[in-house]
Design a protein around this motif. Structure first.
Motif, PDB file in Angstrom:
ATOM      1  N   THR A  61      66.569  19.857 -52.941  1.00 22.78           N
ATOM      2  CA  THR A  61      65.372  20.283 -53.644  1.00 22.78           C
ATOM      3  C   THR A  61      64.381  19.133 -53.798  1.00 22.78           C
ATOM      4  O   THR A  61      64.780  17.980 -54.001  1.00 22.78           O
ATOM      5  CB  THR A  61      65.712  20.828 -55.039  1.00 22.78           C
ATOM      6  OG1 THR A  61      64.503  21.234 -55.681  1.00 22.78           O
ATOM      7  CG2 THR A  61      66.403  19.785 -55.899  1.00 22.78           C
ATOM      8  N   PRO A  62      63.090  19.435 -53.717  1.00 27.29           N
ATOM      9  CA  PRO A  62      62.091  18.398 -53.993  1.00 27.29           C
ATOM     10  C   PRO A  62      61.819  18.243 -55.489  1.00 27.29           C
ATOM     11  O   PRO A  62      61.045  17.376 -55.884  1.00 27.29           O
ATOM     12  CB  PRO A  62      60.853  18.914 -53.261  1.00 27.29           C
ATOM     13  CG  PRO A  62      60.988  20.400 -53.314  1.00 27.29           C
ATOM     14  CD  PRO A  62      62.467  20.666 -53.190  1.00 27.29           C
ATOM     15  N   PHE A  63      62.439  19.069 -56.325  1.00 32.18           N
ATOM     16  CA  PHE A  63      62.202  19.016 -57.765  1.00 32.18           C
ATOM     17  C   PHE A  63      62.632  17.658 -58.329  1.00 32.18           C
ATOM     18  O   PHE A  63      63.767  17.228 -58.148  1.00 32.18           O
ATOM     19  CB  PHE A  63      62.991  20.114 -58.493  1.00 32.18           C
ATOM     20  CG  PHE A  63      62.345  21.464 -58.482  1.00 32.18           C
ATOM     21  CD1 PHE A  63      61.696  21.941 -57.352  1.00 32.18           C
ATOM     22  CD2 PHE A  63      62.409  22.278 -59.600  1.00 32.18           C
ATOM     23  CE1 PHE A  63      61.113  23.194 -57.342  1.00 32.18           C
ATOM     24  CE2 PHE A  63      61.833  23.541 -59.596  1.00 32.18           C
ATOM     25  CZ  PHE A  63      61.182  23.991 -58.463  1.00 32.18           C
ATOM     26  N   SER A  64      61.740  17.004 -59.035  1.00 27.92           N
ATOM     27  CA  SER A  64      62.076  15.787 -59.764  1.00 27.92           C
ATOM     28  C   SER A  64      62.680  16.167 -61.112  1.00 27.92           C
ATOM     29  O   SER A  64      62.599  17.329 -61.545  1.00 27.92           O
ATOM     30  CB  SER A  64      60.824  14.939 -59.991  1.00 27.92           C
ATOM     31  OG  SER A  64      59.910  15.644 -60.830  1.00 27.92           O
ATOM     32  N   ALA A  65      63.259  15.185 -61.788  1.00 32.06           N
ATOM     33  CA  ALA A  65      63.803  15.441 -63.119  1.00 32.06           C
ATOM     34  C   ALA A  65      62.712  15.929 -64.058  1.00 32.06           C
ATOM     35  O   ALA A  65      62.925  16.838 -64.874  1.00 32.06           O
ATOM     36  CB  ALA A  65      64.456  14.175 -63.672  1.00 32.06           C
ATOM     37  N   ALA A  66      61.520  15.349 -63.934  1.00 31.92           N
ATOM     38  CA  ALA A  66      60.400  15.755 -64.802  1.00 31.92           C
ATOM     39  C   ALA A  66      59.996  17.199 -64.525  1.00 31.92           C
ATOM     40  O   ALA A  66      59.706  17.959 -65.465  1.00 31.92           O
ATOM     41  CB  ALA A  66      59.215  14.815 -64.589  1.00 31.92           C
ATOM     42  N   ARG A  67      59.989  17.587 -63.262  1.00 33.08           N
ATOM     43  CA  ARG A  67      59.606  18.961 -62.928  1.00 33.08           C
ATOM     44  C   ARG A  67      60.658  19.950 -63.423  1.00 33.08           C
ATOM     45  O   ARG A  67      60.315  21.040 -63.900  1.00 33.08           O
ATOM     46  CB  ARG A  67      59.413  19.107 -61.424  1.00 33.08           C
ATOM     47  CG  ARG A  67      58.914  20.497 -61.030  1.00 33.08           C
ATOM     48  CD  ARG A  67      58.651  20.599 -59.549  1.00 33.08           C
ATOM     49  NE  ARG A  67      58.266  21.960 -59.171  1.00 33.08           N
ATOM     50  CZ  ARG A  67      58.095  22.363 -57.913  1.00 33.08           C
ATOM     51  NH1 ARG A  67      58.272  21.509 -56.908  1.00 33.08           N
ATOM     52  NH2 ARG A  67      57.759  23.612 -57.657  1.00 33.08           N
ATOM     53  N   ILE A  68      61.921  19.595 -63.305  1.00 32.36           N
ATOM     54  CA  ILE A  68      62.988  20.469 -63.814  1.00 32.36           C
ATOM     55  C   ILE A  68      62.822  20.662 -65.316  1.00 32.36           C
ATOM     56  O   ILE A  68      62.868  21.791 -65.825  1.00 32.36           O
ATOM     57  CB  ILE A  68      64.369  19.874 -63.478  1.00 32.36           C
ATOM     58  CG1 ILE A  68      64.640  19.984 -61.969  1.00 32.36           C
ATOM     59  CG2 ILE A  68      65.474  20.579 -64.268  1.00 32.36           C
ATOM     60  CD1 ILE A  68      65.860  19.232 -61.497  1.00 32.36           C
ATOM     61  N   GLN A  69      62.620  19.564 -66.018  1.00 31.91           N
ATOM     62  CA  GLN A  69      62.471  19.659 -67.470  1.00 31.91           C
ATOM     63  C   GLN A  69      61.240  20.488 -67.843  1.00 31.91           C
ATOM     64  O   GLN A  69      61.300  21.324 -68.746  1.00 31.91           O
ATOM     65  CB  GLN A  69      62.375  18.264 -68.082  1.00 31.91           C
ATOM     66  CG  GLN A  69      62.394  18.273 -69.608  1.00 31.91           C
ATOM     67  CD  GLN A  69      62.352  16.873 -70.183  1.00 31.91           C
ATOM     68  OE1 GLN A  69      61.345  16.176 -70.049  1.00 31.91           O
ATOM     69  NE2 GLN A  69      63.449  16.457 -70.821  1.00 31.91           N
ATOM     70  N   GLU A  70      60.141  20.268 -67.141  1.00 34.92           N
ATOM     71  CA  GLU A  70      58.913  21.020 -67.419  1.00 34.92           C
ATOM     72  C   GLU A  70      59.120  22.514 -67.182  1.00 34.92           C
ATOM     73  O   GLU A  70      58.683  23.350 -67.992  1.00 34.92           O
ATOM     74  CB  GLU A  70      57.783  20.502 -66.529  1.00 34.92           C
ATOM     75  CG  GLU A  70      56.457  21.227 -66.742  1.00 34.92           C
ATOM     76  CD  GLU A  70      55.376  20.748 -65.789  1.00 34.92           C
ATOM     77  OE1 GLU A  70      54.218  21.181 -65.949  1.00 34.92           O
ATOM     78  OE2 GLU A  70      55.688  19.953 -64.870  1.00 34.92           O
ATOM     79  N   THR A  71      59.797  22.859 -66.069  1.00 34.91           N
ATOM     80  CA  THR A  71      60.045  24.267 -65.750  1.00 34.91           C
ATOM     81  C   THR A  71      60.903  24.928 -66.822  1.00 34.91           C
ATOM     82  O   THR A  71      60.623  26.039 -67.277  1.00 34.91           O
ATOM     83  CB  THR A  71      60.737  24.392 -64.380  1.00 34.91           C
ATOM     84  OG1 THR A  71      59.908  23.793 -63.383  1.00 34.91           O
ATOM     85  CG2 THR A  71      60.984  25.845 -64.018  1.00 34.91           C
ATOM     86  N   VAL A  72      61.950  24.227 -67.248  1.00 35.31           N
ATOM     87  CA  VAL A  72      62.840  24.766 -68.279  1.00 35.31           C
ATOM     88  C   VAL A  72      62.085  24.957 -69.584  1.00 35.31           C
ATOM     89  O   VAL A  72      62.205  26.004 -70.242  1.00 35.31           O
ATOM     90  CB  VAL A  72      64.059  23.840 -68.477  1.00 35.31           C
ATOM     91  CG1 VAL A  72      64.858  24.258 -69.715  1.00 35.31           C
ATOM     92  CG2 VAL A  72      64.946  23.863 -67.246  1.00 35.31           C
ATOM     93  N   ARG A  73      61.289  23.987 -69.957  1.00 35.10           N
ATOM     94  CA  ARG A  73      60.553  24.093 -71.222  1.00 35.10           C
ATOM     95  C   ARG A  73      59.557  25.239 -71.195  1.00 35.10           C
ATOM     96  O   ARG A  73      59.375  25.936 -72.204  1.00 35.10           O
ATOM     97  CB  ARG A  73      59.850  22.767 -71.521  1.00 35.10           C
ATOM     98  CG  ARG A  73      60.821  21.666 -71.941  1.00 35.10           C
ATOM     99  CD  ARG A  73      60.142  20.344 -72.189  1.00 35.10           C
ATOM    100  NE  ARG A  73      61.087  19.364 -72.714  1.00 35.10           N
ATOM    101  CZ  ARG A  73      60.796  18.078 -72.941  1.00 35.10           C
ATOM    102  NH1 ARG A  73      59.564  17.632 -72.689  1.00 35.10           N
ATOM    103  NH2 ARG A  73      61.709  17.261 -73.424  1.00 35.10           N
ATOM    104  N   GLU A  74      58.908  25.450 -70.069  1.00 37.71           N
ATOM    105  CA  GLU A  74      57.968  26.570 -69.951  1.00 37.71           C
ATOM    106  C   GLU A  74      58.696  27.902 -70.104  1.00 37.71           C
ATOM    107  O   GLU A  74      58.209  28.818 -70.790  1.00 37.71           O
ATOM    108  CB  GLU A  74      57.251  26.510 -68.609  1.00 37.71           C
ATOM    109  CG  GLU A  74      56.226  25.401 -68.503  1.00 37.71           C
ATOM    110  CD  GLU A  74      55.579  25.332 -67.130  1.00 37.71           C
ATOM    111  OE1 GLU A  74      56.027  26.091 -66.224  1.00 37.71           O
ATOM    112  OE2 GLU A  74      54.642  24.531 -66.954  1.00 37.71           O
TER     113      GLU A  74
END
Length: 224
Positions: A8-21
């Motif tokens: 996956t190209p998802f970074s840790a920050a993107r994963i966290q942002e997606t989960v929070r949304e």
């Protein structure tokens, strides 16, 4: 032969942002359907991208989505989150004959992080299988009859459990999701049926009639 999924190209920050949304929305999110690239990526290993409270909330939300669908498992990529996390639970009542033929028994709820499985023995079992990310379709999939699952639990403890029968099928299906594999990659495609045709024709404890009528998994020729 299965194609190896790209990481996956998802970074840790993107994963966290997606989960929070998703958590902030306050509603059950839709289940991602086949064709979305997140289902074809090798999800990121969980290594603390989420706060404990966020991880617990995500697991609770995934369980609610799974129940609402309804289904017996749900992987984080099915919510658009490319993270190696899945929830599993099978409490559905089935008749005694189906339960016996499919070796199906209740599976208590649990969540898995960073799972991998290995077969125990060489026995396989072939049954119809569906997926919440391929809505309306089912196909026959050959799976290992018994597997050993290595995973990390939500508390960070490394675990190892053995499963057989239908429980092993659920474990394999959900773990595959986290590696970019859908059940149709392993399916007998001549068996592919929409839910209405499956219910009308092939909803038997075993696959004998469908196998005969649809022409898949033919008998092996006799050798002298």
């Amino acid at each position: 032969m299965l194609h190896a999924a790209k990481p996956t190209p998802f970074s840790a920050a993107r994963i966290q942002e997606t989960v929070r949304e998703i958590l902030a929305a306050g509603t059950l999110p839709p289940i991602v359907q086949a064709g979305h690239p997140v289902l074809r990526q090798r999800a990121a290993l969980y290594d603390g991208q989420l706060e404990t409270v966020e991880l617990d909330a995500l697991i609770a939300l995934m369980r609610a989505v799974m129940h609402d669908a309804p289904g017996v498992g749900l992987a984080a990529p099915q919510l658009g989150i490319s993270l190696q996390l899945a929830v599993l639970e099978d409490q559905y009542d089935v008749d005694a004959e189906t339960s016996a033929v499919r070796s199906r028994s209740p599976l208590e709820f649990f969540a898995i992080l960073n799972p991998s499985y290995a077969p125990l023995g060489t026995a396989t079992a072939e049954f119809y299988e569906g997926c919440l990310s391929l809505s309306g379709l089912q196909a026959v999939v050959s799976r290992h009859e018994s597997v050993r699952l290595d995973f990390t639990d939500p508390h960070g403890t490394a675990r190892q459990r053995e499963f057989s029968g239908w429980q092993a099928r659920i474990v394999q299906h959900e773990t595959d999701h986290l590696h970019g594999i859908l059940y149709i990659d392993r399916a007998e495609l001549r068996s592919l049926s929409n839910n209405a045709e499956y219910a009308a024709r092939w909803a038997h404890p075993d696959i004998g009639l469908a196998r005969q009528e649809l022409g898949f998994l033919p008998d092996k020729p006799q050798t002298s």
